[in-house]
Design a protein around this motif. Structure first.
Motif, short mmCIF file in Angstrom:
data_model
loop_
_atom_site.label_atom_id
_atom_site.label_comp_id
_atom_site.label_asym_id
_atom_site.label_seq_id
_atom_site.Cartn_x
_atom_site.Cartn_y
_atom_site.Cartn_z
N ALA A 167 12.41 10.68 8.26
CA ALA A 167 11.96 9.60 9.15
C ALA A 167 12.95 9.49 10.30
O ALA A 167 14.13 9.81 10.12
CB ALA A 167 11.93 8.29 8.36
N LYS A 205 19.62 0.58 5.41
CA LYS A 205 20.09 0.94 4.06
C LYS A 205 21.59 1.09 4.12
O LYS A 205 22.10 1.88 4.92
CB LYS A 205 19.47 2.27 3.62
N GLY A 216 16.71 0.25 -4.33
CA GLY A 216 16.21 -0.75 -3.38
C GLY A 216 17.22 -1.84 -3.03
O GLY A 216 16.96 -2.69 -2.19
N GLU A 276 16.39 3.29 9.44
CA GLU A 276 15.28 4.25 9.42
C GLU A 276 14.01 3.57 9.90
O GLU A 276 13.80 2.39 9.61
CB GLU A 276 14.98 4.71 7.98
N PHE A 326 3.73 6.25 4.74
CA PHE A 326 3.48 7.47 3.95
C PHE A 326 2.22 7.32 3.11
O PHE A 326 1.77 6.21 2.80
CB PHE A 326 4.68 7.81 3.07
N GLU A 336 4.75 8.95 -2.33
CA GLU A 336 6.12 9.43 -2.51
C GLU A 336 6.11 10.55 -3.53
O GLU A 336 5.41 10.48 -4.55
CB GLU A 336 7.02 8.29 -2.99
N GLU A 342 13.97 13.55 -2.88
CA GLU A 342 12.86 12.60 -2.77
C GLU A 342 12.19 12.81 -1.43
O GLU A 342 12.86 12.98 -0.41
CB GLU A 342 13.39 11.17 -2.86
N PHE A 351 8.57 11.97 1.24
CA PHE A 351 7.35 11.22 1.57
C PHE A 351 6.30 12.23 2.01
O PHE A 351 6.61 13.15 2.78
CB PHE A 351 7.59 10.26 2.76
N SER A 370 3.22 2.27 -1.65
CA SER A 370 3.60 0.87 -1.51
C SER A 370 4.11 0.60 -0.10
O SER A 370 4.71 -0.40 0.19
CB SER A 370 4.68 0.50 -2.54
N SER A 371 3.88 1.59 0.77
CA SER A 371 4.32 1.43 2.15
C SER A 371 3.27 0.64 2.94
O SER A 371 2.10 0.68 2.60
CB SER A 371 4.49 2.80 2.78
#
Ligand code: AMP
Length: 378
Positions: A123, A142, A150, A179, A184, A187, A253, A255, A376-377
């Motif tokens: 991203a 982050k 999270g 970011e 997405f 994931e 990980e 997206f 969940s985006s």
């Protein structure tokens, strides 16, 4: 008659960190005659069920000396261990992953810079301290070090002002990566291993479903993934491991966005999204990691059947109810239940996709958990 060869001495692997990942690594070592010696500062280490525990801080010189004296190789189960301790150990015995790779995995800014240098798409991002205003689609801050599951994150509205970014950064209390929020489709992650001589073994890409920034379920292999995206994910993780000279298991990980992949985060260790491999793959990620760091041949990463893993978070269902589900495997970590805490996981493996879906639905019902939507985006 071939002469008898001397029996190899038992290998002891040192692990920094004694949580559930250390516990599952130690368990995987038992059939191979690999013992684990765990350094863990917290009381009641879950790994204590399967390994000897040195209860001491990660920078305790006496404990590090004991690891160096008794172990053939040292590894980690969490990234957030002092790199200085790993460097001290690496002067005395093999340490996998290397202190340099752990340092990259500990620091989101360093990680993003490394991914950018390798041409691995992510991203849009920036050092939050240098951001003049938020990204058009919204911004996630982050914390560069220390945040996980999270935590240590803040979301800002689309095109937040410079003052809003600065205030959120101040509240986080440390340097952070900013970011852009990615819309997405889902994931994904890929788990792979590399041996000291560069042998590679890669598991199928899995789909991961999160809620509140915490992994809830992994579906393996990711349903409906195009072969070209599977190949692309393999290329990304193989390039990354080669470039870093990584030894051991690594998770990347990702997206999936409009038929393309963006990298989110790497973990130079066994990973929650690889827990399904214990029953769902021919070789578990835990055995694979031990094989890799001990210089043994890597194992088959083929699947035994379509699998799903559900994390047990906060509270547990009655074990007997879970085990009554045909094909369900329960892993309890021996941790005190606490809100948002991963205290176990459940895996189901089906003979086919339909059975996997059915079994996962039954486990959800038993555990009293609603299905987490794939994305969940926003
Ligand atoms: P992370 O700690 O980076 O793994 O982030 C935790 C979760 O937040 C991820 O699993 C995603 O669900 C979500 N997330 C992280 N980064 C982004 C992003 N750039 N856009 C949208 N969602 C994100």
């Amino acid at each position: 008659m071939t002469p008898l060869r001397p029996v190899p001495a038992p290998v002891t692997v040192g692990i920094l960190g004694g949580g559930q990942l250390g516990r599952m690594l130690a368990l995987a070592g038992v059939p191979l005659g690999i013992r684990c010696l765990v350094l863990e500062p917290a009381a009641h280490a879950p790994a204590g069920a399967a390994a000897e525990v040195l209860p001491a801080p990660y920078d305790d010189r006496g404990a590090l000396e004991e690891l160096a004296r008794r172990c053939s190789v040292v590894t980690i189960e969490v990234e957030h261990v002092p790199v200085e301790s790993l460097a001290w150990l690496a002067d005395r015995l093999p340490v996998h992953p290397s202190p340099e790779v752990v340092a990259v995995g500990q620091d989101r800014l360093a990680e993003k810079r490394r991914l950018a240098r390798l041409g691995i798409p992510t991203a849009p991002w920036a050092d939050a301290g240098e951001l003049e205003h938020g990204f058009p689609a919204g911004t996630i801050l982050k914390l560069s070090t220390g945040g996980f599951d999270g935590r240590g994150q803040a979301r800002l509205e689309p095109s937040a002002s410079g003052a809003e970014v600065a205030a959120a950064l101040e509240a986080l209390g440390g340097s952070a990566v900013a970011e852009e929020v990615v819309a997405f489709d889902r994931e994904l992650s890929i788990v792979a291993a590399r041996s000291p001589v560069g042998e590679m073994a890669v598991y199928p890409v899995v789909e991961n479903r999160h809620a509140d920034g915490i992994l809830r379920e992994s579906i393996a292999p990711a349903p409906g993934l195009s072969p070209s995206l599977q190949d692309e994910a393999v290329r990304l993780v193989v390039d990354l491991m080669d470039e870093l000279g990584h030894v051991g298991v690594m998770a990347l990980e990702l997206f999936e966005v409009d038929g393309a992949l963006l990298a989110n985060e790497l973990a130079p260790r066994v990973h929650n999204s690889g827990h399904w491999t214990i029953e769902g793959a021919v070789t578990s990620q835990f055995e694979q990691h031990l094989r890799a760091i001990c210089g043994l041949p890597l194992g088959d990463t083929g699947i035994r059947g379509p699998a799903a893993m559900m994390n047990v978070i906060g509270t547990e269902a009655e074990p007997g109810d879970v085990l009554a589900v045909p094909g369900a495997h329960l892993h309890r970590y021996g941790k005190e239940p606490r809100p948002h805490r991963k205290i176990g996981h459940i895996t189901v493996v089906g003979a086919d996709e339909r059975q996997r879906v059915e079994r996962l639905a039954t486990v959800r019902a038993v555990v009293g958990r609603a299905e987490v939507r794939p994305a969940s985006s926003p």
